[in-house]
Design a protein around this motif. Sequence first.
Motif, PDB file in Angstrom:
ATOM      1  N   HIS A 111      -9.616   2.040  -9.590  1.00 36.30           N
ATOM      2  CA  HIS A 111      -8.896   1.192  -8.639  1.00 36.30           C
ATOM      3  C   HIS A 111      -7.410   1.027  -9.007  1.00 36.30           C
ATOM      4  N   HIS A 115      -3.895   2.038  -7.074  1.00 40.72           N
ATOM      5  CA  HIS A 115      -2.729   1.172  -6.829  1.00 40.72           C
ATOM      6  C   HIS A 115      -1.459   1.872  -7.304  1.00 40.72           C
ATOM      7  N   SER A 136      -1.955  -6.932 -10.018  1.00 37.68           N
ATOM      8  CA  SER A 136      -2.984  -7.226  -9.017  1.00 37.68           C
ATOM      9  C   SER A 136      -3.671  -8.535  -9.371  1.00 37.68           C
ATOM     10  N   ASP A 298      -5.317  -4.539  -1.488  1.00 35.54           N
ATOM     11  CA  ASP A 298      -6.398  -3.547  -1.494  1.00 35.54           C
ATOM     12  C   ASP A 298      -6.551  -2.818  -0.157  1.00 35.54           C
TER      13      ASP A 298
HETATM   14 ZN    ZN Z   1      -6.491  -4.072  -6.029  1.00 37.54          ZN
END
Ligand code: ZN
Length: 337
Positions: A111, A115, A136, A298
């Motif tokens: 993840h 990003h 984040s 996200d």
């Molecule tokens: Zn995220």
Amino acid sequence: MKILGIETSCDETAVAIYDSEEGLKAHVVYSQIDIHALYGGVVPELAARDHIRKILPLLQEALAKAECTSSDITAIAYTAGPGLMGALMVGAACAKSLAFAWGIQAISVHHMEAHLLAPFLEDKKPAFPFVALLVSGGHTLLVLVTDFGKYEILGQSLDDAAGEAFDKVAKILDLPYPGGRPLAELAEKGDVKRFRFPRPMVNRSGLDFSFSGLKTYAANVLREYGQDARADIAAAFQAAVIDVFLIKCKRALLQTGLARLVMAGGVSANKALRERLAKMGKDLNVEIYYPRLEFCTDNAAMIAYAGYRRFLMDGMDQDLKIMVRSRWELGQAINNE
Ligand code: ZN
Ligand code: KG4
């Protein structure tokens, strides 16, 4: 080649289709915020159940928007971690099952790598090497990026992530979850000079961060000055976080001798932070890159893109085992415990 991306690591269900020739063909996001706002934070079991409800309709919507069918898809990228276990399992199971049914490959995506690569979805793409500030809800990282897949962590938060700090201070100030954006909006109405919050870790060498003390500081100031001080507290908190980011980014650029900085992750949607960083870029002659707002928080466009890059690096899943990780260090293989 078309890559389908699936993101379900936290409280957004998202699906996207990225075409290696034509760029992003479709991206759809469904946010669960309304479900979790009632509880003041993400409830993992509710998140997982809602991903199950939304994932297939979103998939159909994305295929329709991209005007393609399953037979046009080359591979399916999905977020395999870090994130909430149950939530991750939904995306992973969906991706693996579809890949099996369609006779194509599945690709596990980190993840935070996604990003980090989100700015590559923009016209102005960074060249390697560069320094990345990833901010984040779950992570705060300074990373030296020398190529796709080549990451060296220069610094990270020793306690709360930046987004988590925003969310916790927002909660103290009675703002809805997730608090980053409402806090930033409240900060705009505040007097930034009234309180001076500490700038944690800036007097120590190194590139690590610490944000947990700021929420205690905010709670103490609120107790002493009362509800009327909320906007001023928001402004002072935000200014402290931004100052810390600027100081550490400058330090990382100096340490690496680089003049390119990428910022990504939910907190990089913060307007004041973007403005201050842009100014720093001008003053220091450093190129600054960040994704458009919808790709800061996200989304699956970044998952599809990161999956495409992994595909080129031969990073396809080797078997049908469903493997996700709640904690997963950037740059490590998924099965590397
Ligand atoms: Zn995220
Ligand atoms: O990257 P992201 O969408 O999800 C994670 O991977 O965690 O980041 C979500 C975080 C939340 O903590 C949210 O409050 C924060 O990003 N955030 C912001 C802003 N928009 C979202 N923080 C500060 N200012 C904003 N405008």
